[in-house]
Design a protein around this motif. Structure first.
Motif, PDB file in Angstrom:
ATOM      1  N   PHE A  47       0.840  -1.211   0.000  1.00 58.97           N
ATOM      2  CA  PHE A  47       0.000   0.000   0.000  1.00 58.97           C
ATOM      3  C   PHE A  47       0.869   1.252   0.000  1.00 58.97           C
ATOM      4  O   PHE A  47       0.615   2.203  -0.737  1.00 58.97           O
ATOM      5  CB  PHE A  47      -0.932   0.006   1.226  1.00 58.97           C
ATOM      6  N   ALA A  50       2.656   1.587  -3.493  1.00 55.82           N
ATOM      7  CA  ALA A  50       1.723   2.009  -4.548  1.00 55.82           C
ATOM      8  C   ALA A  50       1.239   3.428  -4.278  1.00 55.82           C
ATOM      9  O   ALA A  50       1.102   4.253  -5.196  1.00 55.82           O
ATOM     10  CB  ALA A  50       0.544   1.042  -4.608  1.00 55.82           C
ATOM     11  N   GLY A  51       0.995   3.705  -2.987  1.00 54.22           N
ATOM     12  CA  GLY A  51       0.507   5.037  -2.619  1.00 54.22           C
ATOM     13  C   GLY A  51       1.507   6.110  -2.983  1.00 54.22           C
ATOM     14  O   GLY A  51       1.160   7.120  -3.602  1.00 54.22           O
ATOM     15  N   MET A  67      -3.850   6.000  -0.125  1.00 52.36           N
ATOM     16  CA  MET A  67      -3.268   4.675  -0.180  1.00 52.36           C
ATOM     17  C   MET A  67      -2.042   4.609   0.745  1.00 52.36           C
ATOM     18  O   MET A  67      -1.846   3.623   1.481  1.00 52.36           O
ATOM     19  CB  MET A  67      -2.866   4.363  -1.621  1.00 52.36           C
ATOM     20  N   THR A  68      -1.230   5.671   0.702  1.00 54.32           N
ATOM     21  CA  THR A  68      -0.051   5.719   1.576  1.00 54.32           C
ATOM     22  C   THR A  68      -0.494   5.690   3.044  1.00 54.32           C
ATOM     23  O   THR A  68       0.050   4.932   3.868  1.00 54.32           O
ATOM     24  CB  THR A  68       0.736   7.017   1.323  1.00 54.32           C
ATOM     25  N   GLY A  71      -1.584   2.268   4.068  1.00 53.08           N
ATOM     26  CA  GLY A  71      -0.433   1.389   4.263  1.00 53.08           C
ATOM     27  C   GLY A  71       0.235   1.657   5.611  1.00 53.08           C
ATOM     28  O   GLY A  71       0.532   0.726   6.376  1.00 53.08           O
ATOM     29  N   ILE A 104      -9.913   2.043   2.207  1.00 58.18           N
ATOM     30  CA  ILE A 104     -10.104   1.447   0.868  1.00 58.18           C
ATOM     31  C   ILE A 104     -11.465   1.854   0.321  1.00 58.18           C
ATOM     32  O   ILE A 104     -11.599   2.239  -0.857  1.00 58.18           O
ATOM     33  CB  ILE A 104      -9.977  -0.095   0.942  1.00 58.18           C
ATOM     34  N   PRO A 242      -3.906  -2.261  -3.798  1.00 62.59           N
ATOM     35  CA  PRO A 242      -2.971  -1.167  -4.138  1.00 62.59           C
ATOM     36  C   PRO A 242      -2.478  -1.255  -5.586  1.00 62.59           C
ATOM     37  O   PRO A 242      -2.327  -0.234  -6.253  1.00 62.59           O
ATOM     38  CB  PRO A 242      -1.826  -1.353  -3.143  1.00 62.59           C
TER      39      PRO A 242
END
Lengths: 575, 221
Positions: A47, A50-51, A67-68, A71, A104, A242
């Motif tokens: 996560f 990808a974030g 997303m960050t 994570g 999410i 992610p």
């Protein structure tokens, strides 16, 4: 990417590493197998990666940040739950364990912009956060005997707690259903640009929702088979999230190649196709182009009707197109396109070029039309003035001279036979002189404006010209029928000038005049058998004729090779 | 001889009226436009109308139209059309009527009152008068192929006078030759030009004019 953002991202990555290390420490110290720990931490790491990537590539979208955050929270939760000694820390950890699920939901509903707009969507996201928070109360941690106490736990063994648990499960299921529905609506309403980005996101989000729903259904007593394998599916579906979101965010990048095609196509296409070409490059068939006008209308569509740009918080938005700091127009497009500002910038730049080009083209055409009409007006004004002078000569000087001539005659008559013979001669000479003056005045007047042209039209006027010409002139004239005065005048002066030149300079012995109506055009042709060699010299009569014919949107062709006679053809457009 | 004058140029009209009065004409009415001309002719029954071609309201060919109207309604009234510029087609239009008694002269011809009075009397008497300038313009167009080129110089002189509307008698007097000679010249001219002999004076004037006016054949065939 700005330096500030880079620093922030590096800091967050370092934080993630620190969290991973902290979370994994007890297992390493205790010598427990690392696989389950790694498996759990991998989700959070993925996560974060990808974030950060999405954040860097799409700074305008909040998806990367969410997303960050998800994570980091995921990792922090593991740290707190696995290493927390006190019940408070443990309980906070439990809340955080569940929080990424709400993130999410938030991400998926708000994808791709990261902003939530309609009330319904907002309700779905808020309900997700609430369900998570309340869900902590019913989190089943009974199988962890060494764990501290869940301070928020409500015993589900009691009747009331049981009912509350069931109610929460039903609420959660409703929330999941609303989530699935929201995404379906997104897809349905989305432009191709949005759908393109939703392609990897939707199935992943739905899969995760379906698996989560299955767990709750089992808890509610719905007979569903082996829960074990579902946990694997749940794990992979959350792992896929992610990746899917990052893929969705980056998908619009692929359209970049279309900008090159756009520039090429704009170069080849005419103005009207601009919208289609831009829509193709942006993959958004709903794109509209607003043309900026420096008048009270402001933005206009292609038909010149005033146009209002959409408000900034709607599902559609406008991006300004500027050239050299000057506003030339705007693109009205799907909000999702904001996710790829580079693509939008490139398309705007290309469209700006095209708009500027169109504007210049239109301006040149308008100027040209202005010049043409003003030229026509000048010729018309000249003709009107000539006609006025001719009329003044006729009504004034010519009549007075005739009157004078009558008076002289009467004076001579009064003088009679017995009068002074020298006086009679003097009066006679005066009369002759007066007749000369009248003749010259008559020719001058006819040269200014031939009355027969106004009275009887072009064919009669050309016949009259031919009759006055000193050489034989053959006529092949189009069926008579009146044309607008300016056209008749132009055609007349072409014939007049050509016949005068033929007689004066060409030593021609014969000339032919032809007039023809071809479609919406009058062709006037005068050819002679003279010495040729006529040329368009500045200030010459031929130049004046060219001006006259071109002022009407026509063209004058002079063919006059030495020794081969002269041929003058005027093509004059007329209805 | 009773005359009606119609000309919007008051000075010319008044001068011409006096000149005509001085020379034995009886000017019964003077008009400044063509509108009331026909009714005036019906009322006053003049022998002759002298009308300027260009008159209000449009200042184009009102006089010509009035002249043709008068000839249509009162064939016996002579009509002399005066103009500051000459067009052959207007002469032909005037002469194309059934009756003679029409004239078409440059306005400045009025000053040569002797000739002008002659022309007026001729027109009033059913003859015709075409301005010499029109005739000479038509005759001057040199063409080696034109049948006119085959006429002798004397025949050309006779043709010119004939086309001006003069009778054989007048031509004879003008050229100081005898009327019989003029007759034979006229017969020769008509034969050479391939024209039918016309008994009425205005008919032969028309025939001569239209012959001369006919467009040149293309020498290249």
């Amino acid at each position: 990417m700005s330096l500030r953002l880079l620093r922030l991202q590096v800091g967050l990555a370092a934080l993630a590493l620190a969290l991973v290390a902290t979370a994994a420490r007890p297992a390493v110290v205790d010598g427990r197998p690392l696989y389950p720990v790694g498996k759990e931490l991998l989700v959070g790491v993925l996560f974060v990666i990808a974030g950060l990537a999405g954040w860097a590539r799409r700074p305008d979208s909040r998806t990367g940040q969410l997303m960050t955050a998800a994570g980091l929270v995921w990792l922090l939760a593991r740290v707190l739950v696995w290493t927390g000694d006190s019940s408070f820390v443990f309980t906070v950890g439990l809340v955080l364990v569940l929080a990424p699920i709400a993130f999410i939901t938030h991400m998926a509903v708000a994808f791709p912009s990261g902003r939530i707009l309609p009330t319904f969507e907002r309700a779905v996201v808020i309900s997700a956060y609430l369900v998570i928070l309340v869900g902590v109360a019913f989190l089943d941690v009974d199988d962890c005997t060494e764990c501290p106490t869940n301070l928020l736990a409500v015993s589900s063994q009691h009747g009331a707690g049981n009912a509350a648990a069931a109610a929460l499960q039903i609420a959660t299921l409703a929330s999941i259903a609303a989530f699935v529905l929201t995404l379906a609506l997104h897809w349905q309403r989305g432009t191709p640009a949005t759908r393109r980005m939703l392609v990897p996101v939707l199935p992943t989000a739905w899969l995760y929702a379906a698996v989560s729903a299955a767990f709750y259904l089992v808890d509610l007593g719905v007979p569903l088979r082996p829960v074990r394998s579902w946990e694997t599916i749940e794990y992979y579906s959350i792992l896929a999230i992610p990746v899917a979101f990052l893929a969705g965010l980056l998908r619009s990048r692929l359209a970049r190649a279309d900008v090159g095609t756009l520039v090429v196509e704009l170069g080849e296409s005419s103005g009207g196709e601009l919208r289609g070409t831009v829509a193709k490059a942006l993959r958004d068939p709903t794109v509209e182009i607003a043309y900026w006008q420096d008048d009270p209308r402001g933005y206009c569509d292609a038909e010149g009707l005033a146009m209002r740009l959409p408000p900034h918080d709607g599902s559609r938005t406008a991006t300004m197109i500027e050239r050299n700091g000057q506003r030339v127009g705007a693109l009205v497009h799907d909000r999702a396109l904001l996710e790829d500002p580079a693509l939008l910038d490139a398309v705007c730049a290309a469209a700006g070029l095209a708009l500027e080009n169109q504007r210049l083209h239109a301006e040149v055409l308008a100027r040209l039309e202005e010049v043409r009409t003003s030229r026509a007006r000048i010729v018309e004004a000249g003709d009107a003035e000539r006609q006025r002078v001719e009329r003044n000569l006729h009504d004034g000087a010519q009549q007075r001279l005739v009157t004078l001539s009558i008076a002289l005659r009467m004076a001579r008559d009064r003088l009679g036979a017995g009068g002074d013979p020298s006086l009679t001669t003097l009066l006679g000479d005066a009369s002759d002189e007066l007749n000369h003056a009248l003749r010259e005045l008559r020719e001058l007047a006819a040269g200014l404006h031939p009355p027969i042209l106004t009275e009887e039209g072009l064919a009669a006027a050309v016949e009259s010209l031919a009759e006055r010409s000193l050489m034989p002139v053959e006529l092949a004239l189009a069926a008579p029928g009146r044309l607008p005065p300016s056209i008749e005048a132009a055609a007349y002066y072409v014939v007049s000038e050509a016949l005068t030149n033929a007689a004066k300079h060409s030593q021609a012995t014969h000339a032919v005049v032809r007039t023809r109506r071809v479609d919406h055009r009058l062709d006037v042709e005068v050819s002679d058998d003279g010495v040729g060699g006529a040329a368009l010299r500045p200030g010459s009569g031929l130049e004046g004729l060219t001006d006259r014919v071109e002022a009407l949107g026509g063209a004058l062709v002079v063919e006059s090779r030495p020794g081969q006679g002269t041929r003058l053809v005027a093509h004059i457009p007329c209805e | 001889m009773r005359v009606i004058l119609a000309d919007d140029a008051a000075l010319v009209r008044q001068g011409l009226a006096r000149l005509l009065e001085d020379n034995g004409f009886d000017v019964v009415a003077e008009l400044g436009d063509a509108d009331r001309l026909l009714s005036c002719v019906s009322r006053l029954r003049p022998d002759l109308v002298v009308v300027d071609i260009r008159m209000p309201p449009t200042h184009t060919v009102e006089g010509l139209i009035a002249a043709i109207d008068i000839k249509h309604n009162h064939p016996r009234v002579g009509v002399m059309v005066l103009s500051q510029h000459l067009e052959t087609r207007y002469a032909v239009q005037l002469l194309s009527g059934d009756a003679g008694g029409v004239g078409y002269l440059l306005k400045e011809r009025v000053a040569d009152i002797g000739e002008f009075a002659n022309a007026l009397r001729r027109v009033a008497g059913g003859g015709s008068a075409v301005d010499p300038e029109i005739v000479s313009r038509l005759l001057e167009r040199r063409s080696r192929r034109s049948p006119v080129e085959q006429l002798s110089p004397r025949e050309r002189e006779v043709l010119a006078l004939l086309a001006e509307g003069r009778s054989n008698q007048a031509i004879a007097q003008h050229l100081f030759i005898n009327a019989k000679t003029v007759e034979s010249h006229v017969a020769a001219i008509f034969t050479k030009l391939g024209l039918r002999p016309e008994p009425a004076d205005h008919r032969r004037v028309l025939a001569a004019l239209t012959h001369l006016q006919t467009k040149e054949p293309d020498p290249r065939g």
